[in-house]
Design a protein around this motif. Sequence first.
Motif, short mmCIF file in Angstrom:
data_model
loop_
_atom_site.label_atom_id
_atom_site.label_comp_id
_atom_site.label_asym_id
_atom_site.label_seq_id
_atom_site.Cartn_x
_atom_site.Cartn_y
_atom_site.Cartn_z
N LEU A 185 1.20 -1.34 -0.27
CA LEU A 185 -0.10 0.10 -0.35
C LEU A 185 0.63 1.34 -0.19
O LEU A 185 0.77 2.76 -0.81
CB LEU A 185 -1.00 -0.20 1.10
N PHE A 186 2.20 1.15 1.03
CA PHE A 186 2.87 2.12 0.57
C PHE A 186 3.40 2.62 -0.54
O PHE A 186 3.45 3.70 -0.48
CB PHE A 186 3.88 2.29 1.66
N ALA A 187 3.98 1.45 -1.01
CA ALA A 187 4.78 1.80 -2.09
C ALA A 187 3.35 2.21 -3.54
O ALA A 187 3.69 3.22 -4.13
CB ALA A 187 5.41 -0.07 -3.40
N ASP A 188 1.86 2.00 -3.26
CA ASP A 188 1.03 2.64 -4.08
C ASP A 188 0.98 4.36 -3.72
O ASP A 188 0.61 4.51 -5.16
CB ASP A 188 -0.07 1.77 -3.98
N LYS A 189 0.49 4.59 -2.77
CA LYS A 189 0.95 5.31 -2.06
C LYS A 189 2.26 5.86 -2.97
O LYS A 189 2.01 7.48 -3.17
CB LYS A 189 0.98 5.94 -1.00
N ARG A 190 3.33 5.87 -2.50
CA ARG A 190 4.42 6.32 -3.00
C ARG A 190 4.40 6.70 -4.87
O ARG A 190 4.84 7.75 -4.76
CB ARG A 190 5.57 5.87 -2.75
N THR A 191 4.29 5.92 -5.75
CA THR A 191 4.02 5.95 -6.94
C THR A 191 3.11 7.17 -6.88
O THR A 191 3.70 7.86 -7.82
CB THR A 191 3.96 4.66 -7.16
N GLY A 192 1.93 7.14 -6.53
CA GLY A 192 0.98 7.76 -6.70
C GLY A 192 1.30 9.59 -6.45
O GLY A 192 0.89 10.61 -7.23
N PHE A 193 1.72 9.12 -5.24
CA PHE A 193 2.75 10.12 -4.45
C PHE A 193 3.89 11.23 -5.60
O PHE A 193 3.89 12.02 -5.84
CB PHE A 193 3.50 11.15 -3.62
#
Length: 191
Positions: A10-18
């Motif tokens: 989930l953090f990897a997805d958030k980081r990519t989105g950010f």
Amino acid sequence: MSSKLMSEELFADKRTGFFIYLFVEAIMFTTLFATYLIYTPPQTGPRPGELFEWQTTLLASIFLISSSGTLLISEKGLNERKMKLIMTGVVITFLLGAGFMYFEIEEFRKFITEGHVVSTNNFLSAYYVLVGLHAVHVTFGLGWMIVLLVQGRLLPFNLFKEKHKIFNYYWHFVDAIWIVILLVVYIPYLF
């Protein structure tokens, strides 16, 4: 699947989105820099060298660029799981960011009271939009730091760490934009 693994994904997805968000922001600022360069120096009205003061620019820059350094204190606290170090870094970063905003607001106030408003000429319009948008980003970051201080007390450490890391990307981005503003907007007209 373990909750830790799900959290990391989930953090990897958030980081990519950010990072996508920061890329879009970089495109927007690039457009504003291009607009500023097209309209500077102006054909009529005050010129940048007549308005900018090196003392204000230097002090504002010291405050904001130093804030990236103090954020490293907080990052060290994240790595060592020391909440006191994290909070100290965030508070010092907040104070430096607030100091930067004081100088930016004071510069805008001075220009406006002297009659150099957004409608004076295209140079000032481009200046106010570019530097003003950066100031809005700093103000948003200051609010985000207040939220981080609260979240640091309420959230489990791993979740707080993820939120803090994303904030770090944002703050370093805002500082990098300021360095480009220094190089493009201020320095060519200060000396």
